[in-house]
Design a protein around this motif. Structure first.
Motif, PDB file in Angstrom:
ATOM      1  N   LEU A 265      16.180 -68.531  13.983  1.00  0.00           N
ATOM      2  CA  LEU A 265      14.829 -68.355  15.074  1.00  0.00           C
ATOM      3  C   LEU A 265      15.418 -67.949  16.425  1.00  0.00           C
ATOM      4  O   LEU A 265      14.829 -67.218  17.206  1.00  0.00           O
ATOM      5  CB  LEU A 265      14.200 -69.700  14.949  1.00  0.00           C
ATOM      6  CG  LEU A 265      13.139 -69.609  15.850  1.00  0.00           C
ATOM      7  CD1 LEU A 265      12.194 -68.947  15.591  1.00  0.00           C
ATOM      8  CD2 LEU A 265      12.735 -71.301  16.069  1.00  0.00           C
ATOM      9  N   ALA A 269      14.760 -64.670  18.620  1.00  0.00           N
ATOM     10  CA  ALA A 269      13.905 -64.777  19.959  1.00  0.00           C
ATOM     11  C   ALA A 269      14.675 -64.291  21.105  1.00  0.00           C
ATOM     12  O   ALA A 269      14.031 -63.781  22.060  1.00  0.00           O
ATOM     13  CB  ALA A 269      13.687 -66.316  20.349  1.00  0.00           C
ATOM     14  N   PRO A 273      12.715 -65.517  25.366  1.00  0.00           N
ATOM     15  CA  PRO A 273      11.905 -65.550  24.444  1.00  0.00           C
ATOM     16  C   PRO A 273      10.618 -65.601  24.840  1.00  0.00           C
ATOM     17  O   PRO A 273      10.173 -66.138  25.969  1.00  0.00           O
ATOM     18  CB  PRO A 273      12.316 -67.075  23.674  1.00  0.00           C
ATOM     19  CG  PRO A 273      13.249 -67.657  24.748  1.00  0.00           C
ATOM     20  CD  PRO A 273      13.727 -66.990  25.587  1.00  0.00           C
ATOM     21  N   ASP A 274       9.476 -65.227  23.755  1.00  0.00           N
ATOM     22  CA  ASP A 274       8.380 -65.457  24.071  1.00  0.00           C
ATOM     23  C   ASP A 274       7.906 -66.906  24.155  1.00  0.00           C
ATOM     24  O   ASP A 274       8.820 -67.810  23.686  1.00  0.00           O
ATOM     25  CB  ASP A 274       7.688 -65.096  22.582  1.00  0.00           C
ATOM     26  CG  ASP A 274       6.322 -65.499  22.440  1.00  0.00           C
ATOM     27  OD1 ASP A 274       5.371 -64.684  23.107  1.00  0.00           O
ATOM     28  OD2 ASP A 274       5.852 -66.532  21.948  1.00  0.00           O
ATOM     29  N   VAL A 277       7.390 -69.177  21.443  1.00  0.00           N
ATOM     30  CA  VAL A 277       8.891 -69.552  20.408  1.00  0.00           C
ATOM     31  C   VAL A 277       9.680 -70.495  21.265  1.00  0.00           C
ATOM     32  O   VAL A 277      10.322 -71.351  20.863  1.00  0.00           O
ATOM     33  CB  VAL A 277       9.322 -68.373  20.400  1.00  0.00           C
ATOM     34  CG1 VAL A 277      10.699 -68.458  19.822  1.00  0.00           C
ATOM     35  CG2 VAL A 277       8.462 -67.271  19.344  1.00  0.00           C
ATOM     36  N   VAL A 330       7.816 -72.718  12.062  1.00  0.00           N
ATOM     37  CA  VAL A 330       8.194 -71.324  12.674  1.00  0.00           C
ATOM     38  C   VAL A 330       7.229 -70.487  12.073  1.00  0.00           C
ATOM     39  O   VAL A 330       6.914 -69.652  12.427  1.00  0.00           O
ATOM     40  CB  VAL A 330       9.777 -71.471  11.844  1.00  0.00           C
ATOM     41  CG1 VAL A 330      10.035 -69.741  12.063  1.00  0.00           C
ATOM     42  CG2 VAL A 330      10.671 -72.096  12.592  1.00  0.00           C
ATOM     43  N   ILE A 333       4.158 -70.040  13.902  1.00  0.00           N
ATOM     44  CA  ILE A 333       4.608 -69.376  15.336  1.00  0.00           C
ATOM     45  C   ILE A 333       4.658 -67.840  15.153  1.00  0.00           C
ATOM     46  O   ILE A 333       4.406 -67.109  16.055  1.00  0.00           O
ATOM     47  CB  ILE A 333       5.470 -69.963  16.207  1.00  0.00           C
ATOM     48  CG1 ILE A 333       4.948 -71.733  16.318  1.00  0.00           C
ATOM     49  CG2 ILE A 333       5.470 -69.437  17.339  1.00  0.00           C
ATOM     50  CD1 ILE A 333       4.121 -71.819  17.720  1.00  0.00           C
ATOM     51  N   VAL A 334       5.971 -67.728  14.217  1.00  0.00           N
ATOM     52  CA  VAL A 334       6.577 -66.402  14.183  1.00  0.00           C
ATOM     53  C   VAL A 334       5.674 -65.472  13.391  1.00  0.00           C
ATOM     54  O   VAL A 334       5.408 -66.057  12.019  1.00  0.00           O
ATOM     55  CB  VAL A 334       7.840 -66.602  13.872  1.00  0.00           C
ATOM     56  CG1 VAL A 334       8.641 -65.031  13.932  1.00  0.00           C
ATOM     57  CG2 VAL A 334       8.645 -67.416  15.110  1.00  0.00           C
TER      58      VAL A 334
END
Lengths: 379, 231
Positions: A265, A269, A273-274, A277, A330, A333-334
């Motif tokens: 992750l 990222a 990162p966003d 995230v 995860v 969000i992703v």
């Protein structure tokens, strides 16, 4: 439980050097196989890796030299274990033998048992499984019904174990059996160390929901084993098993099973990162850091000869919740399709499917919370 | 705990008990402002381990007095609050255990019901986690001689972990207490309301999670483990 201090984690020798030595060894020897095998890696079987690890002195580290061990401190072993897990090394073959069967044989076993089994364990070549659960005895372990009757020739065993991880590749099983006729609950139980090639033993696979063959059913049909297979005191099986569970519940494997996903992750990222995230990475990191402190403190207490049953249960409860939660959070969000062929997608899918087992193996969440409640004085 | 720290805690309990009605003056008079000042400069020469112990007591006894500000500077206030929170959560747990062991319904103490036992186990885990975070943060701060910048990772992780425990601990502590815990008179609110306040002070969850997340993103996946084990 008291609030001001952690039990000091202070292994002898140069810990940084030990980590560096192991990382260098892994750089050369860790198989560069499938990324998915790096998640939940204490269930990944690799006999060649186990043998190489044993030859390098990283299996049976705490066993005495006379039995092929390394005479190292338990906290040195802890450092090695967390490095292996963080790297996602395939330690599943020798895992149970190294973690609990070896130490238990050393503590309760006869001299003959020590000489017979410990050198193979320390080489990373002799594997063990634990015969506890039965069809009618899961969380209620005291309901064990498999019997061993003493005869002139030895112990005669009849019954069945289930959910036995690794029975199909193990050489020995440390089984909890009822040796005293008419005994009930946690009285009259003993531990026998059974060679799994003994006639009358049948091992059948149970395929788990991930499609893996990890656990098994093991049937005992009038199996005859020598008198010398009794481990420790006859009738003290329950006390010995309880002590063994302390070794099983507080180790770094209780929070590092999903570590490969966290690393993937973070890598996915990137350095910028966003925001969502970044928040997720921050929350997961805070939890992992905290768990590591708790686990190290518990290991130090165990190494000092104390019985941290409640602390070990806290590590397992929080650790399982963390590693089980991680893939779900995860995924939330992703954006990662189910069939995504990348590392992150494949790890995510594998851990989502594996994660229900995390709060079942080694004692269910409900049992573990019950132990904590007892520690609080409620039971 | 060392004998010196135990004495310090005994003093803190006595002084804070007085301060609970008299205000901050007894705390100032007892010299708590000098806790971290070196002995050579006329201070107590304490470390953050001492501060952690003292503030856990303050978090229970005098949550509304500015004890943390008296002892430590601005940069260390997030760390100080973690200790206050650990103390207050410990008290919320202790009150909950006492209540469920005493209060009877359906002919037995509430604590004999499995549902209640499981809830209390959940808070016990959270409290232990925050205590561990506070202690580990103290160890780091002492190792870097109270340089908040050098302990930025630990401050962020510990405050974030403590913040995240607040919702669980306050919710379950109140739930197992029933209506009595919701009264002004009963003492549970004297720790749960400060806990709600501290969660938002010196960085709420989003603030620390974003900060820590960006720092860790800079480490990279493998780098996180290397950073954790190097500190």
């Amino acid at each position: 439980m008291q609030g001001f201090a952690l039990y000091p984690f202070d292994p002898p020798g140069d810990v940084a050097a030990l980590r560096a030595e192991l990382r260098a060894w892994l750089a050369v020897n860790q198989p560069q196989g499938d990324i998915v095998a790096r998640a939940n890696c204490w269930a990944s079987f690799d006999a060649d890796f186990s043998r190489a690890l044993g030859a390098a002195g990283y299996v049976g580290m705490t066993l005495p030299k006379q039995y092929g061990g390394g005479d190292r401190h338990p906290l040195e072993r802890y450092v090695v274990i967390e490095e292996l897990l963080a790297a996602g090394a395939p330690v599943g073959a020798h895992w149970i033998a190294d973690r609990q069967t070896g130490p238990l044989i050393l503590r309760y076993g006869s001299e003959d048992q020590r000489q017979r089994y410990l050198p193979g364990i320390a080489k990373g070549e002799l594997y063990a499984c634990i015969g506890l659960s039965e069809p009618g005895a899961g969380s209620d372990l005291a309901a064990v019904r498999t019997t061993a009757r003493e005869t002139a020739e030895g112990w005669r065993i009849n019954g069945q174990k289930i959910w036995t991880t690794g029975a199909h590749f193990s050489h020995i099983m440390l089984a909890l059996v009822r040796t005293e006729e008419g005994s009930e609950r946690n009285a009259g139980l003993s531990q026998l160390l059974i060679d799994l090639d003994t006639p009358g033993i049948t091992i059948r696979p149970i395929i788990d929901m991930a499609g893996n063959h990890d656990f098994n059913e093991v049937f005992f049909d009038d199996v005859l084993v020598p008198h010398g297979t009794l481990v420790g005191m006859r009738g003290q099986g329950w006390q010995q098993v309880t002590a063994e569970l302390g070794l099983e519940r507080s180790g770094p494997e209780r929070y590092l099973s999903s570590q490969a996903l966290l690393a993937a992750l973070i890598d996915a990222a990137g350095a910028e990162p966003d925001p969502a995230v970044a928040v997720l990475i921050g929350e997961l990191t805070a939890e992992m850091w905290t768990l590591r402190q708790l686990s190290m403190s518990t290991a130090a207490k165990l190494a000092a000869g104390e019985d941290p049953m409640v602390e070990a249960s806290v590590v397992k409860e929080l650790g399982n919740a963390f590693e089980q939660d991680m893939p779900r959070r995860v995924q939330a969000i992703v954006d990662c399709p189910w069939g995504d062929p990348g590392d992150l997608g494949r790890l995510l899918r594998a851990l989502l499917i594996a994660s229900p087992s995390f709060s079942l193996r080694g004692g269910t969440r409900e049992v573990i919370r019950g132990i904590i409640a007892r520690g609080l004085g409620l039971r | 705990m060392s004998a010196a720290r135990e004495m310090l805690c005994d003093t803190a309990r006595a002084v804070f008990a007085e301060a609970a009605t008299a205000g901050i003056a007894p705390v100032e008079e007892a010299g708590f402002a000098l806790l971290l000042v070196p002995e050579g400069d006329g201070g107590f020469g304490g470390d953050w381990g001492d501060v952690n112990a003292v503030l856990q007591i303050a978090g229970v006894a005098v949550p509304d007095l500015p004890v943390a500000a008296l002892i430590a500077g601005e940069a260390l206030q997030p760390a100080a609050i973690v200790s206050l929170m650990a103390g207050a959560m410990g008290k919320a747990l202790a009150l909950s255990i006492e209540h469920v062991n005493t209060r009877q319904q359906f002919g037995r103490p509430l604590g004999k019901f499995q549902a209640v036992q499981q809830s209390l186990a959940v808070i016990a885990c959270e409290v232990r986690a925050v205590e561990a975070a506070a202690a580990a943060l103290a160890a780091r701060l002492d190792a870097v001689e109270l340089d908040a910048a050098a302990a930025d990772f630990e401050i962020a992780a510990a405050k974030l972990r403590a913040n995240r425990a607040v919702g669980v601990v306050t919710a379950i502590a109140h739930q197992v207490h029933g209506a009595i815990g919701f009264t002004a008179e009963y003492e549970l609110n004297r720790v749960t309301i400060p806990l709600m306040r501290w969660r938002g002070e010196h960085g709420n969850d989003a603030y620390w999670a974003a900060k820590l997340g960006r720092q860790v993103a800079g480490f990279g996946g493998r780098g996180l483990w290397e950073a954790l084990t190097a500190r």
